[in-house]
Design a protein around this motif. Structure first.
Motif, PDB file in Angstrom:
ATOM      1  N   LEU A 168       0.827  -1.206   0.000  1.00 49.55           N
ATOM      2  CA  LEU A 168       0.000   0.000   0.000  1.00 49.55           C
ATOM      3  C   LEU A 168       0.857   1.250   0.000  1.00 49.55           C
ATOM      4  O   LEU A 168       1.987   1.247   0.518  1.00 49.55           O
ATOM      5  CB  LEU A 168      -0.908   0.010   1.242  1.00 49.55           C
ATOM      6  CG  LEU A 168      -1.933  -1.120   1.378  1.00 49.55           C
ATOM      7  CD1 LEU A 168      -2.645  -1.000   2.708  1.00 49.55           C
ATOM      8  CD2 LEU A 168      -2.937  -1.085   0.234  1.00 49.55           C
ATOM      9  N   ASN A 169       0.299   2.302  -0.555  1.00 43.20           N
ATOM     10  CA  ASN A 169       0.928   3.620  -0.483  1.00 43.20           C
ATOM     11  C   ASN A 169       0.249   4.505   0.557  1.00 43.20           C
ATOM     12  O   ASN A 169       0.584   5.680   0.696  1.00 43.20           O
ATOM     13  CB  ASN A 169       0.863   4.315  -1.852  1.00 43.20           C
ATOM     14  CG  ASN A 169       1.655   3.564  -2.905  1.00 43.20           C
ATOM     15  OD1 ASN A 169       2.721   3.021  -2.602  1.00 43.20           O
ATOM     16  ND2 ASN A 169       1.141   3.529  -4.136  1.00 43.20           N
ATOM     17  N   GLU A 170      -0.718   3.922   1.268  1.00 48.64           N
ATOM     18  CA  GLU A 170      -1.441   4.663   2.295  1.00 48.64           C
ATOM     19  C   GLU A 170      -1.549   3.794   3.546  1.00 48.64           C
ATOM     20  O   GLU A 170      -1.201   2.614   3.533  1.00 48.64           O
ATOM     21  CB  GLU A 170      -2.837   5.044   1.787  1.00 48.64           C
ATOM     22  CG  GLU A 170      -3.650   3.836   1.330  1.00 48.64           C
ATOM     23  CD  GLU A 170      -4.968   4.235   0.693  1.00 48.64           C
ATOM     24  OE1 GLU A 170      -5.544   5.245   1.127  1.00 48.64           O
ATOM     25  OE2 GLU A 170      -5.422   3.543  -0.238  1.00 48.64           O
ATOM     26  N   LYS A 171      -2.051   4.365   4.611  1.00 46.42           N
ATOM     27  CA  LYS A 171      -2.186   3.621   5.854  1.00 46.42           C
ATOM     28  C   LYS A 171      -3.235   2.522   5.702  1.00 46.42           C
ATOM     29  O   LYS A 171      -4.273   2.736   5.045  1.00 46.42           O
ATOM     30  CB  LYS A 171      -2.570   4.558   6.991  1.00 46.42           C
ATOM     31  CG  LYS A 171      -1.452   5.524   7.387  1.00 46.42           C
ATOM     32  CD  LYS A 171      -1.859   6.353   8.597  1.00 46.42           C
ATOM     33  CE  LYS A 171      -0.708   7.263   9.025  1.00 46.42           C
ATOM     34  NZ  LYS A 171      -1.058   8.092  10.210  1.00 46.42           N
ATOM     35  N   PRO A 172      -2.991   1.347   6.303  1.00 44.58           N
ATOM     36  CA  PRO A 172      -3.947   0.236   6.166  1.00 44.58           C
ATOM     37  C   PRO A 172      -5.357   0.598   6.615  1.00 44.58           C
ATOM     38  O   PRO A 172      -6.339   0.194   5.990  1.00 44.58           O
ATOM     39  CB  PRO A 172      -3.341  -0.856   7.056  1.00 44.58           C
ATOM     40  CG  PRO A 172      -1.881  -0.536   7.106  1.00 44.58           C
ATOM     41  CD  PRO A 172      -1.783   0.957   7.039  1.00 44.58           C
ATOM     42  N   LYS A 173      -5.454   1.383   7.716  1.00 44.97           N
ATOM     43  CA  LYS A 173      -6.771   1.756   8.219  1.00 44.97           C
ATOM     44  C   LYS A 173      -7.531   2.593   7.199  1.00 44.97           C
ATOM     45  O   LYS A 173      -8.737   2.377   6.964  1.00 44.97           O
ATOM     46  CB  LYS A 173      -6.617   2.520   9.536  1.00 44.97           C
ATOM     47  CG  LYS A 173      -7.928   2.843  10.221  1.00 44.97           C
ATOM     48  CD  LYS A 173      -7.671   3.506  11.569  1.00 44.97           C
ATOM     49  CE  LYS A 173      -8.983   3.862  12.254  1.00 44.97           C
ATOM     50  NZ  LYS A 173      -8.747   4.545  13.557  1.00 44.97           N
ATOM     51  N   ALA A 174      -6.837   3.545   6.566  1.00 42.53           N
ATOM     52  CA  ALA A 174      -7.485   4.391   5.561  1.00 42.53           C
ATOM     53  C   ALA A 174      -7.896   3.563   4.347  1.00 42.53           C
ATOM     54  O   ALA A 174      -8.971   3.777   3.759  1.00 42.53           O
ATOM     55  CB  ALA A 174      -6.542   5.519   5.157  1.00 42.53           C
ATOM     56  N   TYR A 175      -7.053   2.595   3.971  1.00 41.69           N
ATOM     57  CA  TYR A 175      -7.372   1.732   2.832  1.00 41.69           C
ATOM     58  C   TYR A 175      -8.612   0.883   3.115  1.00 41.69           C
ATOM     59  O   TYR A 175      -9.512   0.767   2.266  1.00 41.69           O
ATOM     60  CB  TYR A 175      -6.169   0.842   2.524  1.00 41.69           C
ATOM     61  CG  TYR A 175      -6.429  -0.179   1.439  1.00 41.69           C
ATOM     62  CD1 TYR A 175      -6.482   0.199   0.098  1.00 41.69           C
ATOM     63  CD2 TYR A 175      -6.620  -1.521   1.762  1.00 41.69           C
ATOM     64  CE1 TYR A 175      -6.734  -0.746  -0.899  1.00 41.69           C
ATOM     65  CE2 TYR A 175      -6.865  -2.468   0.775  1.00 41.69           C
ATOM     66  CZ  TYR A 175      -6.920  -2.071  -0.551  1.00 41.69           C
ATOM     67  OH  TYR A 175      -7.163  -2.993  -1.534  1.00 41.69           O
ATOM     68  N   LEU A 176      -8.673   0.290   4.318  1.00 41.35           N
ATOM     69  CA  LEU A 176      -9.827  -0.522   4.678  1.00 41.35           C
ATOM     70  C   LEU A 176     -11.107   0.304   4.683  1.00 41.35           C
ATOM     71  O   LEU A 176     -12.168  -0.142   4.229  1.00 41.35           O
ATOM     72  CB  LEU A 176      -9.622  -1.158   6.061  1.00 41.35           C
ATOM     73  CG  LEU A 176      -8.780  -2.429   6.129  1.00 41.35           C
ATOM     74  CD1 LEU A 176      -8.571  -2.841   7.577  1.00 41.35           C
ATOM     75  CD2 LEU A 176      -9.449  -3.556   5.370  1.00 41.35           C
ATOM     76  N   LYS A 177     -11.002   1.523   5.208  1.00 44.01           N
ATOM     77  CA  LYS A 177     -12.169   2.402   5.251  1.00 44.01           C
ATOM     78  C   LYS A 177     -12.656   2.734   3.843  1.00 44.01           C
ATOM     79  O   LYS A 177     -13.867   2.731   3.565  1.00 44.01           O
ATOM     80  CB  LYS A 177     -11.827   3.673   6.030  1.00 44.01           C
ATOM     81  CG  LYS A 177     -13.000   4.612   6.225  1.00 44.01           C
ATOM     82  CD  LYS A 177     -12.611   5.823   7.059  1.00 44.01           C
ATOM     83  CE  LYS A 177     -13.804   6.749   7.260  1.00 44.01           C
ATOM     84  NZ  LYS A 177     -13.429   7.954   8.062  1.00 44.01           N
ATOM     85  N   LYS A 178     -11.733   2.993   2.935  1.00 40.45           N
ATOM     86  CA  LYS A 178     -12.096   3.332   1.561  1.00 40.45           C
ATOM     87  C   LYS A 178     -12.767   2.150   0.868  1.00 40.45           C
ATOM     88  O   LYS A 178     -13.804   2.306   0.203  1.00 40.45           O
ATOM     89  CB  LYS A 178     -10.851   3.765   0.796  1.00 40.45           C
ATOM     90  CG  LYS A 178     -11.129   4.205  -0.646  1.00 40.45           C
ATOM     91  CD  LYS A 178      -9.859   4.635  -1.346  1.00 40.45           C
ATOM     92  CE  LYS A 178      -8.978   3.426  -1.652  1.00 40.45           C
ATOM     93  NZ  LYS A 178      -7.783   3.784  -2.460  1.00 40.45           N
ATOM     94  N   VAL A 179     -12.192   0.952   1.046  1.00 35.68           N
ATOM     95  CA  VAL A 179     -12.777  -0.243   0.430  1.00 35.68           C
ATOM     96  C   VAL A 179     -14.168  -0.501   0.985  1.00 35.68           C
ATOM     97  O   VAL A 179     -15.107  -0.844   0.250  1.00 35.68           O
ATOM     98  CB  VAL A 179     -11.858  -1.461   0.662  1.00 35.68           C
ATOM     99  CG1 VAL A 179     -12.549  -2.746   0.199  1.00 35.68           C
ATOM    100  CG2 VAL A 179     -10.540  -1.280  -0.058  1.00 35.68           C
ATOM    101  N   PHE A 180     -14.319  -0.332   2.288  1.00 39.20           N
ATOM    102  CA  PHE A 180     -15.611  -0.567   2.937  1.00 39.20           C
ATOM    103  C   PHE A 180     -16.683   0.368   2.382  1.00 39.20           C
ATOM    104  O   PHE A 180     -17.801  -0.060   2.054  1.00 39.20           O
ATOM    105  CB  PHE A 180     -15.467  -0.379   4.448  1.00 39.20           C
ATOM    106  CG  PHE A 180     -16.770  -0.428   5.197  1.00 39.20           C
ATOM    107  CD1 PHE A 180     -17.404  -1.632   5.418  1.00 39.20           C
ATOM    108  CD2 PHE A 180     -17.356   0.731   5.682  1.00 39.20           C
ATOM    109  CE1 PHE A 180     -18.621  -1.681   6.109  1.00 39.20           C
ATOM    110  CE2 PHE A 180     -18.558   0.695   6.363  1.00 39.20           C
ATOM    111  CZ  PHE A 180     -19.186  -0.518   6.581  1.00 39.20           C
TER     112      PHE A 180
END
Length: 594
Positions: free
Chosen positions: A549-561
């Motif tokens: 990832l190029n971003e924080k895992p938490k932000a990525y999970l939130k975006k996917v959700f």
């Protein structure tokens, strides 16, 4: 008045149930035993026709001391008197009043009170541990001996006649007998009361004595030498508040004192008139009208003798495996009576480290596979996993009313007891949120672990509080508590007691909120889109670093959700929950309410 209300209708009468006629005998009305029976009795599609409970005083929950909140003994909040009334186990379970004195494994029967015989197909032992009569060391204090002068031998069992004014309180019947004795012998107006021990029950008993009218100056709290550096409360602020309350009431406290003699060495005294103690410095002697002992808990001698004579493996406690089996396949055991076999190399862990109610439930679950044809057959675990002891997740709870009329509650995750200061020194401890002062009776402490989950709750209040609501906070994420950490850091929370009475948190305390959490978890773990992993699988891939990832895992999970179907499914489940329960939760709004 609490009572059980039964309802039936045509649909329920036509619902088929499988009848189980196996003779299941439970010895001991401990919380483990009650939880086990509750699970079997209320199993929806099974009907157990031959459940028997053997208990010294029958079923608990008789309200012998009335409905007042103060009790001699602290509670683990597994069952209240109302819970016992609502379950009404007496409608489903045969109750035999008496003590188990022998087990005949060949004939498969239990001898009760040395005369009655109860047959069994499956025997469940959950008698727990009880406070025992302490055995005086026999040291002669006229020789000015100290505790160091007493040889350290093996702990002896008291075998003499129990004095009439000596009380070990283990259940409500014992407490009632003590209360009647105190009132009949005018202890409230004269005479010394000695409370010997250093458990949470010593403090609740002293508060009860003060409430009954015993003068604080007549109460002597004698604390034996500690066996650990961890106290029963394990919180310096709470301990200091209780100590100050004892001093204000006039209670005298003696520390590191070991019982030496009763009545200057008299053997088998009819009543205790005086008690002598040794300390690390000089011994002392107290006049005595009534003696309460909370020195230590152990397996009752009659229970031990029955187990030993039946050749059940006993090593300080009854030895079991991870499936609750003893060395007899027809006999299972659970609770503080037991310990795990040495082959697990886990002597620090036992059922005492876990919630009694959960242990009883898991014991019943382990047995249901024998009777329930709808369950899948149990697969034997791999050899390496068979060496692991089970770890349960339910909260360990203790509560009661302490000296100073402090209402006390402590909720924590199961584990090996550790000094609070040592826990806080760990790098992954997390953070604590504290409001109020212990001495003022406004103390509320929440420990948030490094995963932002509520792990510990400690309350000390002059006013009663909703215990069941606070128990529901355990294991919740701090964001589910209205962003608790952020609000506390911004100084928006000054009193946690009032914070948890606000309308936003009522859904958390609702009895169906647990079902909602399970439903939401099922949504997030299920695969709703064929080409995409579930949210759970995606989180596991991030933890295992399978995705760069190029971003924080938490932000990525939130975006996917938010971009997936899961967001709408979760919102729909929550809105359905609020709409279905709107009679109890009118403070929440949902589309179409206006």
């Amino acid at each position: 008045m609490s009572y059980a209300l039964y309802h039936t209708n045509r649909k329920l009468t036509l619902e088929p149930k499988i009848t189980v006629n196996a003779r299941i005998v439970v010895v001991g009305a401990s919380n483990v035993g009650i939880s086990f029976l509750e699970t079997l009795v209320f199993c929806a599609h099974l009907k157990f026709t031959n459940l028997t409970l053997i208990s010294t005083h029958g079923l608990p929950g008789k309200k012998l001391l009335g409905s007042e909140q103060r009790k001699f003994l602290a509670s683990d909040q597994s069952y209240t008197d109302k819970d016992h009334a609502l379950m009404s186990l007496c409608s489903w379970v045969n109750v035999v009043v008496g003590r188990m004195t022998a087990i005949d494994r060949a004939a498969k029967h239990v001898v009760v009170s040395q005369e009655d015989i109860v047959l069994y197909d499956h025997l469940i032992l959950c008698t727990g541990q009880q406070y025992q009569v302490p055995c005086p060391t026999g040291a002669d204090i006229s020789q000015h001996l100290t505790t160091r002068d007493i040889p350290e031998g093996r702990k002896q069992r008291y075998t003499g006649q129990v004095p009439r004014n000596h009380f070990t309180l283990n259940d409500e019947e014992d407490c009632l007998n003590a209360q009647i004795w105190i009132r009949n012998h005018s202890i409230t107006t004269e005479g010394n009361v000695i409370v010997y021990g250093d458990t949470i029950d010593t403090y609740t008993t002293i508060e009860m004595l003060l409430h009954l009218g015993v003068r604080g100056a007549n109460i002597h709290l004698v604390q034996p030498p500690p066996t650990s550096n961890i106290t029963c409360i394990n919180n310096y602020s709470v301990e200091k508040a209780v100590e100050s309350a004892l001093q204000a009431a006039g209670v005298t406290i003696y520390e590191d004192a070991l019982l030496a003699q009763w009545n200057d060495g008299e053997k088998d005294p009819d009543s205790i008139l005086s008690a002598s103690f040794t300390t690390l410095t000089k011994p002392f002697k107290l006049q005595c009208s009534v003696f309460f002992s909370f020195y230590e808990k152990n397996v009752d001698y009659e229970t031990f003798k029955a187990l030993n004579d039946a050749c059940l493996v006993y090593d300080g406690r009854l030895v079991i495996d991870t499936n609750f089996h003893t060395n007899d396949i027809a006999i299972r055991a659970a609770g503080s009576l037991t310990k795990f076999s040495n082959r697990y190399y886990s002597n620090q862990w036992s059922h005492s480290n876990f919630s009694s109610k959960e242990v009883g439930f898991q014991l019943a679950a382990a047995m249901l596979c024998l009777f329930d044809p709808t369950l899948e057959p149990v697969i034997e675990p791999p050899a390496d996993l068979d060496r692991l002891i089970p770890m349960y997740k339910g909260a360990k709870i203790q509560g009661g009313i302490l000296p100073g009329s402090y209402h006390y509650l402590h909720i924590s995750k199961p584990g090996i007891p550790t000094l609070l200061e040592v826990q806080m020194a760990q790098p992954d401890y997390g953070e604590e949120i504290i409001t109020g002062k212990a001495k003022k009776g406004t103390y509320f402490r929440i420990h948030i672990n490094n995963y932002k989950m509520v792990e510990t709750i400690t309350c000390l209040s002059k006013e009663p509080f909703p215990t069941s609501n606070y128990i529901r906070l355990f294991g919740q994420h701090e964001q589910a508590l209205n962003n608790l950490c952020a609000r506390f850091d911004d100084k928006m929370i000054t009193d946690l007691y009032s914070y948890f009475t606000e309308p936003w948190c009522m859904a958390l305390f609702h009895d169906r909120f647990i079902d909602l959490r399970k439903e939401l978890r099922q949504v997030l773990t299920s695969k709703k889109e064929e080409e995409s992993p579930s949210m759970e699988q995606l989180a596991c891939q991030l933890v295992d670093e399978e995705i760069s990832l190029n971003e924080k895992p938490k932000a990525y999970l939130k975006k996917v959700f938010e971009e997936s179907i899961y967001k709408s499914l979760v919102e729909r489940s929550i809105l359905d929950y609020l709409q279905y329960n709107h009679y109890h939760l009118p403070m929440y709004a949902w589309p179409g309410i206006i």
